[in-house]
Design an enzyme around this catalytic site. Structure first.
Site, PDB file in Angstrom:
ATOM      1  N   HIS A  91       0.832  -1.209   0.000  1.00 34.28           N
ATOM      2  CA  HIS A  91       0.000   0.000   0.000  1.00 34.28           C
ATOM      3  C   HIS A  91       0.866   1.258   0.000  1.00 34.28           C
ATOM      4  O   HIS A  91       0.606   2.210  -0.757  1.00 34.28           O
ATOM      5  CB  HIS A  91      -0.899  -0.026   1.238  1.00 34.28           C
ATOM      6  CG  HIS A  91      -1.697   1.222   1.451  1.00 34.28           C
ATOM      7  ND1 HIS A  91      -3.027   1.336   1.105  1.00 34.28           N
ATOM      8  CD2 HIS A  91      -1.356   2.425   1.999  1.00 34.28           C
ATOM      9  CE1 HIS A  91      -3.464   2.543   1.413  1.00 34.28           C
ATOM     10  NE2 HIS A  91      -2.466   3.221   1.964  1.00 34.28           N
ATOM     11  N   GLU A  92       1.898   1.266   0.833  1.00 34.74           N
ATOM     12  CA  GLU A  92       2.774   2.446   0.891  1.00 34.74           C
ATOM     13  C   GLU A  92       3.581   2.602  -0.398  1.00 34.74           C
ATOM     14  O   GLU A  92       3.881   3.720  -0.824  1.00 34.74           O
ATOM     15  CB  GLU A  92       3.705   2.358   2.101  1.00 34.74           C
ATOM     16  CG  GLU A  92       2.999   2.269   3.452  1.00 34.74           C
ATOM     17  CD  GLU A  92       2.001   3.381   3.683  1.00 34.74           C
ATOM     18  OE1 GLU A  92       2.151   4.470   3.093  1.00 34.74           O
ATOM     19  OE2 GLU A  92       1.051   3.168   4.463  1.00 34.74           O
ATOM     20  N   HIS A  95       1.555   4.588  -2.598  1.00 32.83           N
ATOM     21  CA  HIS A  95       1.672   6.038  -2.393  1.00 32.83           C
ATOM     22  C   HIS A  95       2.854   6.599  -3.184  1.00 32.83           C
ATOM     23  O   HIS A  95       2.758   7.659  -3.803  1.00 32.83           O
ATOM     24  CB  HIS A  95       1.866   6.338  -0.907  1.00 32.83           C
ATOM     25  CG  HIS A  95       0.596   6.389  -0.122  1.00 32.83           C
ATOM     26  ND1 HIS A  95      -0.294   7.436  -0.203  1.00 32.83           N
ATOM     27  CD2 HIS A  95       0.060   5.503   0.765  1.00 32.83           C
ATOM     28  CE1 HIS A  95      -1.329   7.212   0.604  1.00 32.83           C
ATOM     29  NE2 HIS A  95      -1.133   6.036   1.199  1.00 32.83           N
ATOM     30  N   GLU A 122      -6.392   6.744  -0.576  1.00 33.60           N
ATOM     31  CA  GLU A 122      -6.247   5.481   0.149  1.00 33.60           C
ATOM     32  C   GLU A 122      -6.830   4.322  -0.652  1.00 33.60           C
ATOM     33  O   GLU A 122      -6.263   3.225  -0.698  1.00 33.60           O
ATOM     34  CB  GLU A 122      -6.936   5.576   1.516  1.00 33.60           C
ATOM     35  CG  GLU A 122      -6.246   6.501   2.496  1.00 33.60           C
ATOM     36  CD  GLU A 122      -4.801   6.098   2.758  1.00 33.60           C
ATOM     37  OE1 GLU A 122      -4.577   4.945   3.169  1.00 33.60           O
ATOM     38  OE2 GLU A 122      -3.906   6.929   2.520  1.00 33.60           O
TER      39      GLU A 122
END
Length: 285
Positions: A91-92, A95, A122
């Site tokens: 997930h990061e 980003h 998100e």
């Protein structure tokens, strides 16, 4: 950040569909391209595509992780489950990929703002995490081999090394048949909510932990929905034997919708698919 990808963080009204749909597609492409260049999908191999970014594990309280673009570091909570750490890392990375795509980032800022913008970001990073850890080739292989079943859900969770909930939302999104997937487990019921009854004097019952339907399926099973003791899901979990048979979806309202139920028991939980005979209606039950 949560480890529940895509659908759970994409409520209706999350933004203009004409904008969000291509944004998701772009994010999937970015993530898929990133994953293809990795030497593997273990924790440290996942970082191989990010030049100059370091990975640090530390206690982070209620937070799962964070990406600090200024200091080029990804922080992961050292006190959460390994599979949650892994999804958080992907997930990061999402980003980082998003921040590297000026056009996509500009489109998002043009169409969203405030809390809605943060929610959409998100969602897109969860889309990226799913694309990295659960590539479409893997889900296609499992669906071809096992069909839209509880076994396919269990295999996706195991082979991608992600939580059952993460696997559930991804598999549901990529299933064409009218199917509702669910993860069920024994949990303590809430007496104040009226869940406890004479059938469960100990305060524990088999309930739905998470559920999601394939695209076009508008029904869902709400978390906490009880599973009757004589339902195939309960029988399979009790006997530890996979079951596939015509039965019904046990909605919390008491309604029973006919469906083919496929259950794959795994340790203390059951991976389930409910195949609907007809298209579902628009409202949830």
């Amino acid at each position: 950040m949560t480890d529940t990808p895509v659908s759970e963080l994409s409520p209706s009204g999350a933004g203009p569909l004409p904008v969000l749909t291509p944004a998701k597609a772009r994010m999937r492409q970015l993530a898929a391209d990133y994953a293809r260049g990795l030497p593997g999908l273990d924790t440290h191999s996942l970082m191989a595509g990010l030049d100059g970014v370091t990975l640090t594990f530390m206690a982070m309280g209620d937070r799962d992780g964070a990406f600090d673009p200024e200091h080029r570091v990804i922080l992961i909570n050292s006190r959460v489950r390994p599979e949650r750490q892994r999804f958080t890392l992907a997930h990061e990375i999402g980003h980082a990929l998003l921040l590297g795509d000026d056009d996509l980032l500009s489109d998002l800022h043009d169409n969203f703002e405030g809390d809605r913008l943060e929610e959409v970001i998100e969602t897109l990073c969860n889309v990226a995490a799913a694309a990295i850890l659960m590539p479409e080739e893997l889900t296609a292989e499992l669906l071809a081999r096992f069909g839209p079943s509880g076994r396919a859900l269990a295999e996706l969770s195991r082979r991608a090394d992600v939580s059952a909930t993460s696997a559930l939302y991804t598999l549901a999104e990529r299933t064409e048949a009218p199917v509702i997937y669910a993860v069920c487990a024994v949990a303590r019921v809430d007496p104040e909510a009226g869940d406890r009854d004479d059938e469960h004097p100990t305060g524990k019952a088999l309930t739905v932990r998470a559920s999601s339907g394939a695209p076009g399926v508008k029904y869902s099973l709400r978390p906490g929905t009880p599973i009757p003791d004589d339902h195939p899901v309960a029988v399979a979990l009790d006997t530890r034997i996979p079951i596939g048979q015509d039965s019904y979806i046990p909605f919390r309202s008491g309604r029973k919708m006919p469906a083919y139920v496929d259950v794959f028991p795994e340790r203390n939980r059951a991976m389930v698919s409910f195949a609907l005979a007809v298209k579902s209606a628009k409202e949830d039950v």
